[in-house]
Design an enzyme around this catalytic site. Structure first.
Site, short mmCIF file in Angstrom:
data_model
loop_
_atom_site.label_atom_id
_atom_site.label_comp_id
_atom_site.label_asym_id
_atom_site.label_seq_id
_atom_site.Cartn_x
_atom_site.Cartn_y
_atom_site.Cartn_z
CD GLU A 97 -2.77 1.56 0.73
OE1 GLU A 97 -2.50 1.66 -0.48
OE2 GLU A 97 -3.87 1.86 1.20
CG ASP A 98 -0.72 4.98 -1.48
OD1 ASP A 98 -1.42 4.47 -0.58
OD2 ASP A 98 -1.18 5.86 -2.24
CG ASP A 101 -3.54 9.47 6.98
OD1 ASP A 101 -3.15 9.77 8.11
OD2 ASP A 101 -4.06 10.31 6.21
CG PHE A 150 -1.80 15.34 0.69
CD1 PHE A 150 -2.72 14.43 1.21
CD2 PHE A 150 -1.56 15.32 -0.67
CE1 PHE A 150 -3.38 13.53 0.39
CE2 PHE A 150 -2.22 14.43 -1.50
CZ PHE A 150 -3.13 13.53 -0.96
NE ARG A 163 -2.35 8.36 -9.71
CZ ARG A 163 -2.93 8.05 -8.55
NH1 ARG A 163 -2.20 7.63 -7.54
NH2 ARG A 163 -4.24 8.17 -8.39
P1 XMP Z 1 -6.19 5.74 5.50
O1 XMP Z 1 -6.58 7.01 6.20
O2 XMP Z 1 -7.38 4.94 5.06
O3 XMP Z 1 -5.50 6.32 4.22
O4 XMP Z 1 -5.17 4.97 6.27
C1 XMP Z 1 -4.83 5.57 3.34
C2 XMP Z 1 -5.17 6.03 1.95
O5 XMP Z 1 -5.30 7.45 1.88
C3 XMP Z 1 -4.51 7.98 0.87
N1 XMP Z 1 -3.59 8.97 1.44
C4 XMP Z 1 -2.75 9.71 0.72
N2 XMP Z 1 -2.52 9.74 -0.60
N3 XMP Z 1 -0.85 11.38 -0.26
C5 XMP Z 1 -1.57 10.57 -1.08
O6 XMP Z 1 -1.35 10.62 -2.29
C6 XMP Z 1 -1.03 11.40 1.09
O7 XMP Z 1 -0.35 12.14 1.80
C7 XMP Z 1 -2.04 10.51 1.61
N4 XMP Z 1 -2.47 10.24 2.85
C8 XMP Z 1 -3.42 9.30 2.72
C9 XMP Z 1 -3.75 6.84 0.26
O8 XMP Z 1 -4.20 6.65 -1.07
C10 XMP Z 1 -4.03 5.63 1.06
O9 XMP Z 1 -4.45 4.54 0.26
MG MG Z 2 -4.49 8.02 -3.36
#
Ligand code: XMP
Ligand code: MG
Length: 173
Positions: A97-98, A101, A150, A163
């Site tokens: 996963e990227d 959060d 972010f 991206r």
């Molecule tokens: P959660 O809050 O579900 O978030 O843990 C995970 C998803 O939120 C996106 N996310 C980001 N994407 N830059 C991004 O491009 C960020 O700083 C960021 N913070 C959260 C991300 O896609 C991830 O799957």
């Molecule tokens: Mg995203």
């Protein structure tokens, strides 16, 4: 104009991806591994990571989710847009996963994948944002810990932009 502040350049990313690839290669030695990447954000990271693994049996698949949050915040409402296709029953599975959060996305993924009875299920994230966690989930493999802001670049987007940037940047809107 949005302002981009460098967070990790390509060398720093490569060092971190190498280190995590070493850990994964050591932990899954002699095991069949299925890596499931979360589209779209993880595609660049995953492409680099899998090519650094010193493992002979690695299968790769993807899953795609949508979250009903705003552009820069996810929400607890997560939908499956595309499921993975490989049979993972009885297999060792690693989610790639990227960003981790709030944890909503990973909690959803873990529950979703567990229903297919993998032998083991672990997670590898490019960035772990620990300060905003709402759900008690963790990733076993983390390349980089970030506390605020972010992030874009290296597969990460804001409204589908950035991206393609080779490094990771903090985006101030
Ligand atoms: P959660 O809050 O579900 O978030 O843990 C995970 C998803 O939120 C996106 N996310 C980001 N994407 N830059 C991004 O491009 C960020 O700083 C960021 N913070 C959260 C991300 O896609 C991830 O799957
Ligand atoms: Mg995203």
């Amino acid at each position: 104009m949005p302002e981009l502040t460098p967070v990790l350049d390509t060398d720093a990313i490569a060092r971190k991806v190498d280190e995590v690839a070493r850990q994964i290669s050591s932990d899954y030695r002699n095991a069949d591994l299925v890596i499931i990447g979360v589209l779209k954000g993880a595609f660049v990271f995953m492409a680099d990571l899998i090519r650094r693994l010193d493992l002979s049996h690695v299968a790769v698949d993807f899953i795609r989710l949508a979250s009903y949050g705003s552009q820069s915040n996810s929400s607890g409402h997560i939908r499956l847009l595309k499921n993975f296709e490989i049979d993972i029953e009885g297999k060792h599975v690693l989610i790639v996963e990227d960003i981790l959060d709030t944890g909503w996305t990973l909690a959803f993924l873990k529950q979703h994948l567990s229903a297919y009875s993998p032998r083991s299920l672990k997670t590898c994230v490019l960035v772990d944002k620990r300060e905003r966690r709402k759900v008690d989930v963790q990733a076993e493999y983390v390349c980089h810990v970030a506390n605020e802001g972010f992030l874009v670049g290296y597969g990460l987007d804001y409204d589908e932009n950035y991206r393609n940037l080779p490094g990771i940047f903090n985006l101030k809107l």
